[in-house]
Write a protein that holds these residues in place. Structure first.
Motif, PDB file in Angstrom:
ATOM      1  N   TYR A  26      14.953  34.200 -29.289  1.00  0.00           N
ATOM      2  CA  TYR A  26      14.344  34.389 -27.962  1.00  0.00           C
ATOM      3  C   TYR A  26      12.837  34.170 -27.974  1.00  0.00           C
ATOM      4  O   TYR A  26      12.149  34.568 -27.035  1.00  0.00           O
ATOM      5  N   ASP A  29      10.269  36.937 -27.019  1.00  0.00           N
ATOM      6  CA  ASP A  29      10.191  37.429 -25.636  1.00  0.00           C
ATOM      7  C   ASP A  29      11.126  38.634 -25.501  1.00  0.00           C
ATOM      8  O   ASP A  29      12.344  38.486 -25.447  1.00  0.00           O
ATOM      9  N   HIS A  31      11.693  40.761 -23.040  1.00  0.00           N
ATOM     10  CA  HIS A  31      12.477  40.847 -21.805  1.00  0.00           C
ATOM     11  C   HIS A  31      13.671  39.897 -21.858  1.00  0.00           C
ATOM     12  O   HIS A  31      14.801  40.284 -21.536  1.00  0.00           O
ATOM     13  N   ARG A 209       4.375  38.292 -24.914  1.00  0.00           N
ATOM     14  CA  ARG A 209       5.671  38.604 -24.314  1.00  0.00           C
ATOM     15  C   ARG A 209       6.524  39.543 -25.162  1.00  0.00           C
ATOM     16  O   ARG A 209       7.671  39.803 -24.822  1.00  0.00           O
ATOM     17  N   SER A 210       5.981  40.046 -26.268  1.00  0.00           N
ATOM     18  CA  SER A 210       6.807  40.845 -27.168  1.00  0.00           C
ATOM     19  C   SER A 210       6.722  42.337 -26.907  1.00  0.00           C
ATOM     20  O   SER A 210       7.465  43.119 -27.498  1.00  0.00           O
ATOM     21  N   LYS A 357       4.414  31.156 -31.700  1.00  0.00           N
ATOM     22  CA  LYS A 357       4.626  32.415 -30.964  1.00  0.00           C
ATOM     23  C   LYS A 357       3.810  33.544 -31.575  1.00  0.00           C
ATOM     24  O   LYS A 357       3.330  34.431 -30.850  1.00  0.00           O
ATOM     25  N   GLU A 361       1.034  35.900 -29.598  1.00  0.00           N
ATOM     26  CA  GLU A 361       1.108  37.356 -29.531  1.00  0.00           C
ATOM     27  C   GLU A 361      -0.090  38.039 -30.174  1.00  0.00           C
ATOM     28  O   GLU A 361      -0.509  39.122 -29.747  1.00  0.00           O
TER      29      GLU A 361
END
Length: 394
Positions: A26, A29, A31, A209-210, A357, A361
């Motif tokens: 994912y 992410d 959510h 997004r984490s 990613k 983050e």
């Protein structure tokens, strides 16, 4: 409880087997990966492995590790962006556990701390406000709590409150005396999320997004809380904030060291497999400099971290050392991930490797829990004050 060394090993195995595959699927992410449902599932698995809440007090269901003992465990958890969530050591819950463990009354420990340590609920720390309110300068606090016959009435706005959406309760920083700009006069209040007048207005869109529960704007309109909702003593909120912030800065360093180390290791493995100009990339001088500089930054980060943790474990405030370690780490770990990106070329900015990613983050760490510039101001001010008082440096 496992010995610390075995706990580190068990955490490493758990993260790689149970957490990394979901993280990578994912793209970090939280959510998209399931939000709270994923958190509950991973924490149940961590509990079964004896790994849940290594920082939490033993009497509340945690493993009771000291700051120094936490460092290698948190680093292994941070190897995955979802690892801290899985072990219940994610921000802001981890910092709130530390604060409640030191300040909460017995009744507050039962109502708020124990469910937080055991993963039954999440929490949020509501201090940061939109301009001209509290941010890097907490003295600008403008949210107001007024004493009434029934308790305290809280009014104000907060923003960038991590984990607010879905939190079970809030720790609210509000002014109970003085005016914005005054160095004292703040009080912390505990309030269940369902308390009338508390509204999660919106998620602020951010690059990361984490973090489960997002970074939210909150509104407090005539929020009435009883007298026993006061955390600690009235007008002592800024002092208690220091109880939380120093250790929380160091646990951020621990977790992000793990993430940066993963980016570095991915890049080194890539460099051993990629051939260019007649040899392995890892055998080229410029590539070796990137690898060596990463090793240096990781080692220096850990050294500064452990020095600060030793002071905290000795009962000291360690304001200088935590500021130094946080500032250095936030910038050094970004350098590590940036070099890893460069080493991997086009793949470094693609979704085929986890480096992009991690870079996404990690970048905000230079801002939250005190921007580098504010920490440098604090470090410099303290040095000037000390040398002037000692009469040295003339």
């Amino acid at each position: 409880m496992l010995a610390v060394g075995k706990l580190v090993d068990a955490t490493r195995e758990f993260i790689r087997a149970e957490v990394l595959p979901i993280d990578d699927e994912y793209d970090g992410d939280a959510h998209a990966a399931g939000g709270d449902a994923l958190r509950v599932r991973l924490q149940r698995a961590a509990h079964g492995a004896g790994l849940l809440s290594p920082h939490g007090p033993v009497d509340c269901g945690g493993l009771g590790l000291s700051m120094s003992e936490r460092a290698p465990v948190f680093e292994e958890a941070g190897y995955s962006l979802f690892g801290p969530m899985a072990l219940n050591i994610n921000a802001p819950d981890e910092g709130n556990v530390h604060l409640l463990a030191h300040v909460a009354s017995d009744a507050q420990r039962d109502e708020y701390l124990r469910p937080l340590v055991t993963g039954q609920t999440r929490s949020a720390f509501a201090m940061t406000e939109p301009s001209p309110g509290a941010g890097s300068d907490p003295a600008a606090l403008s949210t107001r709590a007024t004493k009434t016959d029934d308790g305290w009435l809280i009014n104000g706005r907060k923003h960038l409150i991590t984990g607010a959406d879905g939190a079970g309760f809030f720790i609210i920083m509000a002014r109970t005396s003085g005016e914005p700009g005054d160095s004292g006069g703040a009080t912390m209040f505990l309030a269940p999320a369902g308390t009338e007048g508390i509204e999660v207005v919106r998620h602020l869109p951010t690059m990361d997004r984490s973090m489960i529960g997002g970074h939210c704007e909150l509104s407090f309109v005539d929020v009435l809380v009883p007298d026993d909702a006061v955390l600690g003593e009235v007008d002592e909120g800024f002092r208690y904030a220091q109880v939380r912030l120093g250790p929380a800065r160091m646990t951020h360093v621990m977790r992000w060291t793990g993430a940066a180390r993963r980016a570095h290791e991915v890049a080194v493995r890539y460099a051993t497999q990629r051939h260019a100009f007649g040899s392995r990339l890892a055998d080229l001088g410029m590539a070796q400099q990137l690898i060596a500089d990463n090793e240096i930054d990781l080692a220096a980060t850990r050294a500064l971290l452990m020095q600060a943790c030793a002071e905290l474990d000795a009962g000291e405030r360690a304001s200088k050392q935590t500021s130094i370690a946080k500032t250095f780490a936030a910038e050094a770990l970004n350098r590590v991930v940036d070099r890893a990106t460069q080493l991997c070329g086009g793949l470094g900015v693609s979704g085929d490797l986890p480096i992009a990613k991690i870079a996404r983050e990690l970048r905000p760490f230079r801002i939250y829990d005190g921007p580098s510039e504010v920490h440098r101001w604090s470090i410099a001010t303290r040095a000037v004050r000390q040398l002037t008082a000692d009469g040295h440096g003339r």
